[in-house]
Design an enzyme around this catalytic site. Structure first.
Site, PDB file in Angstrom:
ATOM      1  CG  ASP A 136     -31.511 -60.601  19.096  1.00  0.00           C
ATOM      2  OD1 ASP A 136     -31.690 -60.632  17.861  1.00  0.00           O
ATOM      3  OD2 ASP A 136     -31.743 -61.580  19.828  1.00  0.00           O
ATOM      4  CG  ASP A 339     -31.750 -62.542  12.537  1.00  0.00           C
ATOM      5  OD1 ASP A 339     -31.566 -61.799  13.522  1.00  0.00           O
ATOM      6  OD2 ASP A 339     -31.615 -63.776  12.598  1.00  0.00           O
TER       7      ASP A 339
END
Length: 455
Positions: A136, A339
């Site tokens: 992440d 992202d």
């Protein structure tokens, strides 16, 4: 998953529908949209990785995952629902007033965890115990589920819970440490001293997932030859989330992230390559040497004042079929977040509508699928191949990337873009559009690089 069957596109049809610029379109078999049933350990193009540490990076629902694929893979509709919730959380953070303290406030520590799709295997403790963790770029604090964990307090996972009592290098972070004081003050997230002897952390993710426990120090094993001593992470004793992973590896920009904690050895540089289909593996690399491959194109790395842990670049334009779209620069004023956890790319309204219209015009030979999971989905039943227009993104400094065809443009037959908000709102580069690129985050020199055909 919606099935995509096959058909034949005649060259004369392509020239009529798309004009004479053959370089602007690529005809691909529809079978290239679908992953293989078995993992393909294709060679990875990493000529520059000497001196760096590199780990295989795979899709958590693909055949390369360290567990057998099951039927619980979410549909594209469900995946997009999770991603939109993730994006709503990111946008809400832009409106959050700073300076407020709240129990379980997830500032800079996490957002919509179950939308994450790519995993790596690392080792915690001495001796090292393998743990499968999510990648992440939007989170900073890494964590794994730990013993003891009361029944129902931790989620099912593939591997046994990490047992700190069996590790000779495990240490809880003391209450009087600087990092615990900053955690309590809210500058690194939420947590602090509890009962006067242990530093606690707590994360409430926007999807309802909860992770809480003891902020700890441990030996982290990345490969057989590379370890990180005294790595700060969360030893979670209350972690209610989805199964199929053991924890999370945070690559955000705060001081708790892995990239920050290895800055003294790896230079605050990391990269990853997300494979084009789930049946192949990509890679995650720390410490990419500075003598970069000339195939990289670079754009300046900016910041988001509302979420400083995120990686931001400036998108200045895009093109379809080799033709730049007429979009005012003001539409891109909000910047673009990169992202790893969002599937499709979100663009401000004017830019999105221009790109959607251009792609629909270029692919007018194929029928649109009504009520698809995205606005532009094609019914390719009976088609054997499809002509896909090239789509390019242009970033600040002139860096231009041509998205992979077809798997960097279409996902399950749908255009992998949607509207992120009004003009000048924040855009987001999703992981579909990043496929097959090595995306390099050079935090030390505040720039992001892209290298095509890397995995």
């Amino acid at each position: 998953m919606a099935s995509i069957l096959v058909f034949i596109v005649l060259c004369s049809c392509c020239s009529i529908a798309h004009g004479s610029d053959e370089q602007s379109f690529i005809v691909v078999p529809t079978s290239s949209f679908e992953p293989e049933s078995a993992c393909s350990r294709a060679s990875v193009n990493q000529e520059r990785s000497n001196g760096a540490v590199s780990m295989p990076l795979v899709h958590r629902y693909g055949p390369c995952a360290p567990w057998q694929p099951t039927d619980d893979k979410p549909s594209l509709t469900e995946t997009l629902h999770r991603n939109r919730a993730r994006w709503s959380y990111i946008m809400s953070m832009n409106n959050t007033r700073h300076g407020e303290k709240a129990v379980l406030m997830p500032t800079h520590l996490g957002n919509y965890v179950d939308s994450l799709e790519y995993i790596v295997t690392v080792g915690y403790g001495t001796p090292a115990v393998e743990q499968v963790v999510l990648l992440d770029t939007g989170s900073s604090l890494s964590w794994v589920q730990c013993k003891p964990c009361n029944p129902g307090a931790c989620s099912p996972q593939k591997d046994p819970l990490f047992d700190p009592s069996r590790s000779s290098t495990y240490k809880p972070v003391p209450c009087n440490s600087d990092v615990c004081r900053r955690l309590a003050a809210g500058s690194l997230g939420s947590g602090g001293c509890v009962n006067g002897n242990q530093c606690k952390f707590a994360i409430l993710y926007a999807d309802g997932s909860i992770t809480g426990g003891v902020l700890s120090s441990e030996k982290l094993t990345l490969t057989s030859t590379r370890t990180v001593n005294n790595f700060l992470f969360g030893c979670g004793h209350d972690s209610r989330s989805s199964e199929k992973y053991d924890g999370l590896l945070g690559f955000g920009r705060s001081s708790l992230s892995l990239v920050s904690q290895t800055a003294h050895t790896e230079g605050r540089v990391f990269s990853y390559c997300l494979p084009g289909v789930n049946s192949r593996s990509g890679f995650l690399t720390l410490g990419v040497p500075m003598n970069h491959d000339p195939a990289f194109v670079f754009t300046p790395m900016g910041t988001n004042p509302f979420e400083a842990s995120r990686y931001v670049v400036s998108l200045t334009g895009n093109s379809v079929g080799g033709r730049p779209l007429d979009i005012k620069p003001s539409a891109f004023a909000g910047g673009m977040i990169i992202d790893s956890g969002r599937v499709v790319t979100g663009l401000p309204s004017t830019a999105y509508n221009a790109l959607k219209s251009a792609v629909r015009q270029a692919m007018a030979a194929y029928p649109l699928l009504p009520n698809g999971p995205l606005e532009t989905c094609y019914n390719l039943t009976g088609y054997r191949s499809v002509a896909v227009p090239k789509v390019s993104l242009v970033f600040g400094g002139g860096a231009t990337i041509n998205l992979d065809v077809p798997n960097g443009i279409l996902v399950e037959g749908c255009l992998a873009f949607e509207m992120s908000g009004p003009d000048a709102s924040v855009a987001v580069l999703g992981n579909v559009n990043q496929r097959n690129f090595e995306v390099l985050f050079d935090v030390e020199h505040a720039r992001v690089g892209f290298r095509a055909n890397a995995c």
